[in-house]
Design a protein around this motif. Structure first.
Motif, short mmCIF file in Angstrom:
data_model
loop_
_atom_site.label_atom_id
_atom_site.label_comp_id
_atom_site.label_asym_id
_atom_site.label_seq_id
_atom_site.Cartn_x
_atom_site.Cartn_y
_atom_site.Cartn_z
N GLU A 29 14.38 -7.03 2.05
CA GLU A 29 13.45 -6.10 2.66
C GLU A 29 12.67 -5.32 1.60
O GLU A 29 13.15 -5.09 0.50
N GLU A 30 11.48 -4.94 1.98
CA GLU A 30 10.65 -4.14 1.09
C GLU A 30 11.23 -2.74 0.97
O GLU A 30 11.77 -2.20 1.94
N PRO A 31 11.16 -2.13 -0.23
CA PRO A 31 11.66 -0.75 -0.37
C PRO A 31 10.97 0.16 0.64
O PRO A 31 9.80 -0.02 0.96
N PRO A 32 11.71 1.14 1.19
CA PRO A 32 11.11 2.02 2.21
C PRO A 32 9.92 2.79 1.67
O PRO A 32 9.90 3.18 0.50
N PHE A 33 8.93 2.98 2.52
CA PHE A 33 7.74 3.72 2.12
C PHE A 33 8.03 5.22 2.14
O PHE A 33 8.68 5.71 3.07
N ALA A 35 7.52 9.10 2.90
CA ALA A 35 6.95 9.75 4.08
C ALA A 35 5.51 10.17 3.79
O ALA A 35 5.17 10.62 2.70
N ALA A 40 4.20 4.03 5.58
CA ALA A 40 5.09 4.72 6.52
C ALA A 40 4.39 4.95 7.86
O ALA A 40 5.01 4.80 8.93
N ALA A 43 4.37 1.64 9.74
CA ALA A 43 5.69 1.33 10.29
C ALA A 43 5.99 2.18 11.52
O ALA A 43 6.57 1.69 12.49
N SER A 47 6.38 0.01 14.49
CA SER A 47 7.83 -0.24 14.44
C SER A 47 8.15 -1.51 13.66
O SER A 47 8.95 -2.35 14.09
N ASP A 49 6.65 -4.37 10.23
CA ASP A 49 5.62 -4.82 9.30
C ASP A 49 4.48 -5.46 10.08
O ASP A 49 4.66 -6.48 10.71
N GLU A 270 8.99 -0.30 -7.86
CA GLU A 270 8.85 -0.39 -6.40
C GLU A 270 7.87 -1.49 -6.01
O GLU A 270 8.09 -2.23 -5.07
N ARG A 354 1.69 2.88 -0.88
CA ARG A 354 2.79 3.78 -1.24
C ARG A 354 2.29 5.12 -1.79
O ARG A 354 3.09 5.96 -2.21
#
Length: 511
Positions: A29-33, A35, A40, A43, A47, A49, A270, A354
């Motif tokens: 999985e891609e690193p979380p974006f 906030a 973000a 997403a 909900s 990609d 990242e 990002r």
């Protein structure tokens, strides 16, 4: 992989020298974006990609390359028949004819390929008592005992040919078929668009054709993973075999590309992780078809749906409807936005997804060098078509927010992506012939109506100072030929969208 609209549940790796593709029961999985970023916001609104297939789509499943080729044999003649629907006076008839001929010419290639796949598998040399000529004797058998071409003892396809060779032929044939499909179907799709989408049956027919081409791409990507082959490697070998270019010419071209690519920016950890995740997911489609063809296919889907949505809203407004958005299903909005997003990400993750949007200021340079191409590439704008795609995506997100509930998640996405387009046009390429007044007004509208803040519009009205070294600042002029505003100034900032292939070659007058 098959039948699931979400991220690919697999990991693809290339250990050491071998470069062998290996599927594992895991999710890369891609690193979380962070906030507040565009990633973000996307997403939260979708909900997941948005580059993945829409929720209503499924990927066809094939047990083997043979089954895939059989499906291509069925599809190619069916798509070639579309030429009969092109009027004799159509300005696209010549291109459509070329596409139909490509599809018909593929029949013999597919027939020969099917004969190879139907032949009984030959035993590898080491199974016949001889030495395995395809694997170095000093290397022990194991996970890395096959090279990047897949020509190990267990990588023999039917007829004794290396599996990588057969897959390369299948990939090349599918690319040619997809190009033919894009050429012949464009004229037919344009008729539906110009007639203002006369009936839903015609619209669904176009949607299903384009969906099927995308589904076949994902299905072939899954077969590559299953066969532990890298589609980028097989594509490169196939192209090298087809091209007859001298080593001196290749060196000269590489030097030219190096001189004109602008200032290089080293990616962060990242971004590297995001790139790895992309390559094991949606990036497989770019590897199978090639970035430009996959980009063109997603552009065609997106621009057709974009035109359909706008036409439906216009008709409803002309009829005096108080809720024009009711005529457009939510799944159509999601499919259109997902396709534009996939087109923009066809070359990989976009670094600015990002970013904290607050850094998109007139003189901040987005944390990048003053070099204009680096700033454009940071935002995923590689050509005029990418900027056009970003503009249409910003409009779609606004329409989805306006006509489908005005949720806070949609409002945030609308504000961020319209801020991004406004920032690019006003702060990076001012004077290139584009305007962003409409996009700026959208940001103000969602801020006032839903978000109750002004952080998204902050700084967008400021004018950028001339960067050091530019002609306006009294410095030296940049080298001619470097990518930048000059490369996108030829594209109109408004007007009716067209379904042309997205990459506009510099100096070309053809559509």
């Amino acid at each position: 992989v098959t039948g699931a609209p979400g991220p690919y549940p697999l990991r693809v790796r290339a250990p050491g020298r071998a470069g062998r593709m290996t599927a594992e029961v895991a999710s890369l999985e891609e690193p979380p974006f962070p906030a507040g970023t565009l990633g973000a916001a996307w997403a939260a609104a979708f909900s997941g990609d948005g580059a993945q297939p829409a929720k209503s789509e499924t990927t066809p499943s094939f047990d083997s390359a043979k089954d895939f080729v059989v499906e291509l044999q069925r599809r190619a003649p069916e798509w070639a028949q579309l030429f009969q629907q092109v009027p004799a006076d159509s300005r696209n008839r010549k291109d459509a004819l070329g596409g139909a001929l490509k599809l018909r010419a593929s029949a013999k290639k597919l027939e020969a390929l099917l004969e190879t796949l139907a032949a009984p598998a030959a035993k590898a040399p080491d199974q016949e008592g001889g030495a395995n000529a395809d694997a170095p004797a000093e290397e022990p058998a194991g996970d890395g005992d096959a090279d990047a071409s897949g020509e190990g003892a267990d990588a023999r396809a039917s007829g004794g040919r290396p599996q990588s060779e057969v897959f390369a032929e299948c990939q090349a044939a599918f690319r040619e078929i997809t190009l033919g499909f894009l050429e012949v179907s464009f004229a037919v799709d344009e008729i539906t668009t110009k007639e203002r989408f006369p009936d839903m049956a015609a619209v669904n027919e176009v949607r299903e054709r384009l969906r099927s081409a995308c589904g076949l791409t994902r299905a072939l990507a899954a077969l590559f993973v299953k066969a532990e082959l890298d589609p980028k490697v097989t594509a490169k070998k196939s192209q090298e075999a087809d091209q007859n270019v001298s080593p001196e010419m290749i060196k000269m071209l590489e030097k030219c590309v190096e001189e004109n690519k602008g200032t290089a920016v080293l990616p962060s950890d990242e971004i590297k992780a995001a790139r790895s995740a992309w390559e094991s997911g949606e990036g497989l489609c770019s590897a199978v078809l090639g970035e430009e063809i996959w980009e063109a296919l997603m552009w065609r889907r997106a621009i057709f749906l974009f035109s359909y949505i706008n036409d439906c809203l216009r008709r409803a407004e002309e009829a005096g409807s108080k809720a024009p958005g009711d005529d457009v299903p939510m799944e159509v909005f999601e499919e259109a936005t997902s396709c534009f997003n996939a087109m923009l990400h066809a070359q990989g993750p976009i670094a600015s997804d990002r970013d904290d949007p607050a850094i998109w200021q007139a003189n901040s340079f987005d944390g990048q060098p003053v070099d204009e191409p680096a700033r454009m590439f940071h935002h995923g704008v590689y050509s005029s078509s990418h900027l056009r795609g970003l503009k249409f995506l910003a409009e779609l997100c606004y329409l989805k927010w306006k006509h489908k509930g005005k949720s806070k998640a949609d409002a945030e996405l609308t504000a961020v992506i319209n801020r991004k387009f406004t920032h690019v046009v006003r702060h990076i390429i001012p004077g290139a012939g584009w305007t962003a007044d409409v996009e700026y007004d959208r940001v103000l509208e969602v801020e006032k109506e839903v978000l109750d803040t002004s952080i998204y519009s902050q700084g967008l009205n400021e004018k950028p100072a001339a960067p050091p070294g530019s002609a306006a600042s009294g410095g030296k002029k940049g080298k001619p030929g470097k990518a930048g505003a000059a490369d996108i100034a030829d594209a109109p900032a408004s007007g009716e969208p067209t379904a042309q292939q997205p990459r506009k070659k510099k100096g070309s007058k053809k559509k």
